[in-house]
Design a protein around this motif. Sequence first.
Motif, PDB file in Angstrom:
ATOM      1  N   GLU A  64     102.332 107.864  95.401  1.00 20.20           N
ATOM      2  CA  GLU A  64     101.783 108.643  96.518  1.00 20.20           C
ATOM      3  C   GLU A  64     100.326 108.306  96.811  1.00 20.20           C
ATOM      4  O   GLU A  64      99.776 108.792  97.792  1.00 20.20           O
ATOM      5  N   ASN A  65      99.696 107.479  95.999  1.00 19.34           N
ATOM      6  CA  ASN A  65      98.254 107.249  96.154  1.00 19.34           C
ATOM      7  C   ASN A  65      97.921 106.045  97.022  1.00 19.34           C
ATOM      8  O   ASN A  65      98.777 105.239  97.364  1.00 19.34           O
ATOM      9  N   LEU A  66      96.638 105.940  97.376  1.00 24.08           N
ATOM     10  CA  LEU A  66      96.155 105.058  98.438  1.00 24.08           C
ATOM     11  C   LEU A  66      96.349 103.566  98.182  1.00 24.08           C
ATOM     12  O   LEU A  66      96.819 102.836  99.065  1.00 24.08           O
ATOM     13  N   VAL A  67      95.964 103.093  97.006  1.00 26.80           N
ATOM     14  CA  VAL A  67      95.906 101.653  96.737  1.00 26.80           C
ATOM     15  C   VAL A  67      97.314 101.048  96.757  1.00 26.80           C
ATOM     16  O   VAL A  67      98.170 101.441  95.964  1.00 26.80           O
ATOM     17  N   HIS A  68      97.559 100.129  97.682  1.00 24.14           N
ATOM     18  CA  HIS A  68      98.881  99.524  97.812  1.00 24.14           C
ATOM     19  C   HIS A  68      98.882  98.051  97.444  1.00 24.14           C
ATOM     20  O   HIS A  68      99.890  97.372  97.642  1.00 24.14           O
ATOM     21  N   GLU A  69      97.753  97.560  96.959  1.00 23.32           N
ATOM     22  CA  GLU A  69      97.671  96.146  96.636  1.00 23.32           C
ATOM     23  C   GLU A  69      96.655  95.943  95.524  1.00 23.32           C
ATOM     24  O   GLU A  69      95.570  96.523  95.555  1.00 23.32           O
ATOM     25  N   VAL A  70      97.009  95.140  94.545  1.00 20.98           N
ATOM     26  CA  VAL A  70      96.029  94.708  93.539  1.00 20.98           C
ATOM     27  C   VAL A  70      96.090  93.190  93.462  1.00 20.98           C
ATOM     28  O   VAL A  70      97.043  92.556  93.950  1.00 20.98           O
ATOM     29  N   HIS A  71      95.044  92.614  92.833  1.00 26.34           N
ATOM     30  CA  HIS A  71      94.958  91.154  92.742  1.00 26.34           C
ATOM     31  C   HIS A  71      94.981  90.658  91.307  1.00 26.34           C
ATOM     32  O   HIS A  71      94.991  89.450  91.074  1.00 26.34           O
ATOM     33  N   ALA A  72      94.972  91.572  90.357  1.00 29.16           N
ATOM     34  CA  ALA A  72      95.019  91.163  88.949  1.00 29.16           C
ATOM     35  C   ALA A  72      95.405  92.345  88.085  1.00 29.16           C
ATOM     36  O   ALA A  72      95.136  93.502  88.426  1.00 29.16           O
ATOM     37  N   VAL A  73      96.039  92.014  86.960  1.00 26.00           N
ATOM     38  CA  VAL A  73      96.274  92.977  85.887  1.00 26.00           C
ATOM     39  C   VAL A  73      95.628  92.380  84.644  1.00 26.00           C
ATOM     40  O   VAL A  73      95.737  91.172  84.399  1.00 26.00           O
ATOM     41  N   CYS A  74      94.953  93.217  83.880  1.00 26.96           N
ATOM     42  CA  CYS A  74      94.265  92.755  82.673  1.00 26.96           C
ATOM     43  C   CYS A  74      94.943  93.328  81.432  1.00 26.96           C
ATOM     44  O   CYS A  74      95.158  94.540  81.339  1.00 26.96           O
ATOM     45  N   LEU A  75      95.301  92.452  80.505  1.00 28.60           N
ATOM     46  CA  LEU A  75      95.917  92.831  79.233  1.00 28.60           C
ATOM     47  C   LEU A  75      95.006  92.295  78.144  1.00 28.60           C
ATOM     48  O   LEU A  75      94.654  91.112  78.169  1.00 28.60           O
ATOM     49  N   THR A  76      94.648  93.147  77.187  1.00 28.30           N
ATOM     50  CA  THR A  76      93.598  92.698  76.279  1.00 28.30           C
ATOM     51  C   THR A  76      93.684  93.301  74.896  1.00 28.30           C
ATOM     52  O   THR A  76      94.214  94.407  74.721  1.00 28.30           O
ATOM     53  N   GLY A  77      93.173  92.565  73.923  1.00 32.52           N
ATOM     54  CA  GLY A  77      92.935  93.109  72.603  1.00 32.52           C
ATOM     55  C   GLY A  77      91.700  93.997  72.627  1.00 32.52           C
ATOM     56  O   GLY A  77      91.076  94.200  73.664  1.00 32.52           O
ATOM     57  N   GLY A  78      91.372  94.572  71.446  1.00 30.08           N
ATOM     58  CA  GLY A  78      90.138  95.345  71.336  1.00 30.08           C
ATOM     59  C   GLY A  78      90.325  96.839  71.404  1.00 30.08           C
ATOM     60  O   GLY A  78      89.338  97.569  71.458  1.00 30.08           O
ATOM     61  N   SER A  79      91.585  97.295  71.472  1.00 32.05           N
ATOM     62  CA  SER A  79      91.857  98.724  71.631  1.00 32.05           C
ATOM     63  C   SER A  79      91.011  99.246  72.805  1.00 32.05           C
ATOM     64  O   SER A  79      90.731  98.486  73.730  1.00 32.05           O
ATOM     65  N   ALA A  80      90.624 100.510  72.787  1.00 34.72           N
ATOM     66  CA  ALA A  80      89.905 101.068  73.940  1.00 34.72           C
ATOM     67  C   ALA A  80      88.613 100.312  74.242  1.00 34.72           C
ATOM     68  O   ALA A  80      88.194 100.237  75.402  1.00 34.72           O
ATOM     69  N   TYR A  81      87.991  99.728  73.214  1.00 37.68           N
ATOM     70  CA  TYR A  81      86.778  98.936  73.460  1.00 37.68           C
ATOM     71  C   TYR A  81      87.084  97.778  74.420  1.00 37.68           C
ATOM     72  O   TYR A  81      86.226  97.350  75.196  1.00 37.68           O
ATOM     73  N   GLY A  82      88.293  97.228  74.317  1.00 33.52           N
ATOM     74  CA  GLY A  82      88.683  96.082  75.129  1.00 33.52           C
ATOM     75  C   GLY A  82      88.782  96.378  76.619  1.00 33.52           C
ATOM     76  O   GLY A  82      88.861  95.445  77.429  1.00 33.52           O
ATOM     77  N   LEU A  83      88.788  97.680  76.986  1.00 36.51           N
ATOM     78  CA  LEU A  83      88.832  98.019  78.415  1.00 36.51           C
ATOM     79  C   LEU A  83      87.647  97.403  79.156  1.00 36.51           C
ATOM     80  O   LEU A  83      87.687  97.238  80.371  1.00 36.51           O
ATOM     81  N   ALA A  84      86.594  97.044  78.412  1.00 35.73           N
ATOM     82  CA  ALA A  84      85.434  96.379  79.016  1.00 35.73           C
ATOM     83  C   ALA A  84      85.804  95.026  79.613  1.00 35.73           C
ATOM     84  O   ALA A  84      85.110  94.532  80.513  1.00 35.73           O
ATOM     85  N   ALA A  85      86.888  94.401  79.131  1.00 33.61           N
ATOM     86  CA  ALA A  85      87.296  93.105  79.680  1.00 33.61           C
ATOM     87  C   ALA A  85      87.569  93.195  81.177  1.00 33.61           C
ATOM     88  O   ALA A  85      87.344  92.239  81.928  1.00 33.61           O
ATOM     89  N   ALA A  86      88.056  94.370  81.619  1.00 32.18           N
ATOM     90  CA  ALA A  86      88.372  94.541  83.043  1.00 32.18           C
ATOM     91  C   ALA A  86      87.119  94.432  83.910  1.00 32.18           C
ATOM     92  O   ALA A  86      87.203  94.036  85.083  1.00 32.18           O
ATOM     93  N   ASP A  87      85.961  94.791  83.350  1.00 31.97           N
ATOM     94  CA  ASP A  87      84.705  94.633  84.112  1.00 31.97           C
ATOM     95  C   ASP A  87      84.533  93.171  84.535  1.00 31.97           C
ATOM     96  O   ASP A  87      84.092  92.883  85.658  1.00 31.97           O
ATOM     97  N   GLY A  88      84.860  92.245  83.633  1.00 28.27           N
ATOM     98  CA  GLY A  88      84.721  90.822  83.937  1.00 28.27           C
ATOM     99  C   GLY A  88      85.754  90.332  84.937  1.00 28.27           C
ATOM    100  O   GLY A  88      85.457  89.458  85.765  1.00 28.27           O
TER     101      GLY A  88
END
Lengths: 367, 367
Positions: A64-88
């Motif tokens: 039901e939400n607005l965003v209908h298109e993305v250009h990348a999905v990020c899968l990463t090690g590092g547990s929650a710390y690894g969420l920083a990879a998405a910044d890059g």
Amino acid sequence: MAVTSTPAGSITDVTGVAVGHHQRTGRAWQTGTTVVLVTDGATPAVAVRGGGPGTRETDALAPENLVHEVHAVCLTGGSAYGLAAADGVMAWLEQHGLGYPVGPDVGGHQPVVPVVPTAVIFDLGRSGAFANRPDSSFGERAARNARSAQTNWGSVGAGTGATAGGLQGGVGTASTRVRLPLARPVSTEHATTSADSEAGAVEVVVGALAVVNANGSVIDRSTGLPWETGGLRLRRPDRAQRSALADALSGSAALNTTIGVVATSARLSKAEASKMASVAHDGLARAIRPAHSMFDGDTIFGLATGHAELPAGPHRLRAEGSRQHALNAILVAAADTFAAACTHAVVAAAAIGDAPAYRDLCSSALR
Amino acid sequence: MAVTSTPAGSITDVTGVAVGHHQRTGRAWQTGTTVVLVTDGATPAVAVRGGGPGTRETDALAPENLVHEVHAVCLTGGSAYGLAAADGVMAWLEQHGLGYPVGPDVGGHQPVVPVVPTAVIFDLGRSGAFANRPDSSFGERAARNARSAQTNWGSVGAGTGATAGGLQGGVGTASTRVRLPLARPVSTEHATTSADSEAGAVEVVVGALAVVNANGSVIDRSTGLPWETGGLRLRRPDRAQRSALADALSGSAALNTTIGVVATSARLSKAEASKMASVAHDGLARAIRPAHSMFDGDTIFGLATGHAELPAGPHRLRAEGSRQHALNAILVAAADTFAAACTHAVVAAAAIGDAPAYRDLCSSALR
């Protein structure tokens, strides 16, 4: 009737999908990041089914939400710390003008906000150093490394620090071709049986990428073979190899997770892509036993690149060639293909740290 | 019967809750980050109700999932780019040993993975420079600045770049005290009417913090006063001021969001905290009109610090003093308090960029 091929190949067989890895090993490092890049955009979805997910930008994907298109999905090690990879990954996409367009042009340049759905696996300390984990540079490099002819699988990218029921885990992939008959649209004026008859066919590709870092096992210890062969031709390992395997399978870690992407060349709505991501978890459940535990963050993203048009709905429910039948054939392929990708992840992995590789322990299986 | 005070005070009236801001203004900067810190831990929840959410670590908060305690919530400007601020909050928490404990001690030190639920507002370009947005240093500094006696509200922290229906937005807060009668537990052997009678009372505090960056308005242009006064004593502005206000209210931005936290000193389950976050959206709906649009990422986190024990369930549904009645009184206070925090955000805000402040336009209201 829909005709489905045996899973083989890779998620990059889906037109528009590229995959990039970045990892660091040695000197107390054993972790990495994998990016699934769809520079032409794809309709996104997600299904979170593990009890310990670490995620980012999943709420934006609700149908039901607005965003209908993305250009990348990020899968990463590092547990929650690894969420920083998405910044890059965001930085790389912004440099390439890819994202949700916001506001007027600035200096002839359309400002964008990239939405990068992300999930993590727990691999902290596998290298011996708890603090060595992916940062934003991992995501940026993985995006930069993306190739539509990616051939590096196994213990690479986000799979570098993965273990799977005591074995080295990894990144696996597979794809399936599905030939879908097309029904003529039901005429509201002249609804006849012939209106449902076949009127050509369309081929869609379903691809999967799985980062297997499972607490459960991909391998059945009684046979020494994967629960799901996923199109691989394997021989039963000999008794000595099965014994060595049984020892390895008992050395499982406490916090684990399988994350991945199921992609299709079909054009799907967000709700349909969401159903596809949900049913792909059935493949995970068949290939990894047990799965979806309180300590797994099992998460699968869906991506629909829209290169193949399905029949438009609505159609009568039982009509072969209807949109519902086409979607259902994609769902079946999504589960099969994701299962194959999970198996491939462990079979393709090479020993890189303490955990032994299946290919080394059961070398006779791959002969 | 539960007795509820008029909203006043601040979310830091909830024992265990501290708030820190970091912002940057001037030289084409106008953005910031606010952290709600609960160093003793709190039971978390989230309710996402806007059509364009930008979030992180929300899946972990589902009632059925593993994580039952968090130590901080991060609210930030920068749209999806601002999710990087949470990296800095994680760094601060790790330095202080706060997070989900994982694995054995390393050098007498328990490794942790902090889970930092995060939501963002869209303030990109408000300063004139699209690329000036919070990074991890904003989150780290906001956490470092956290005080249980926080007195900076309005156009600070995550509210620095906020606008609210054409006015300067901001960070607002409020709290409510709820006196809850306690029923004696129903005896399964001797269930009598007297078993339901009052057996003392417990006081719980419900606090809210709202970052108001709304497309809708907090102010009713016909009266020049907030839709919800939220305990503030305001006078109706004069005609000239109402006219200036009406002009300002027409200059609304396209992408907006209200994000915040509702916290209580009560011990709640994740499912109960989730219900509290959900009902707090009723306060948002009353205070901001319209709300929850396709372009708002309206998200409210729930935190229960567990300093006050509610009666244990189950009780008969109609029993005054039952757990259900106590929880329901908290829900009513959550909506009222969140509404008051939304109003406070706009009334407390000072002009900092292009958007005029309510306190300047309608100075006679605050006399």
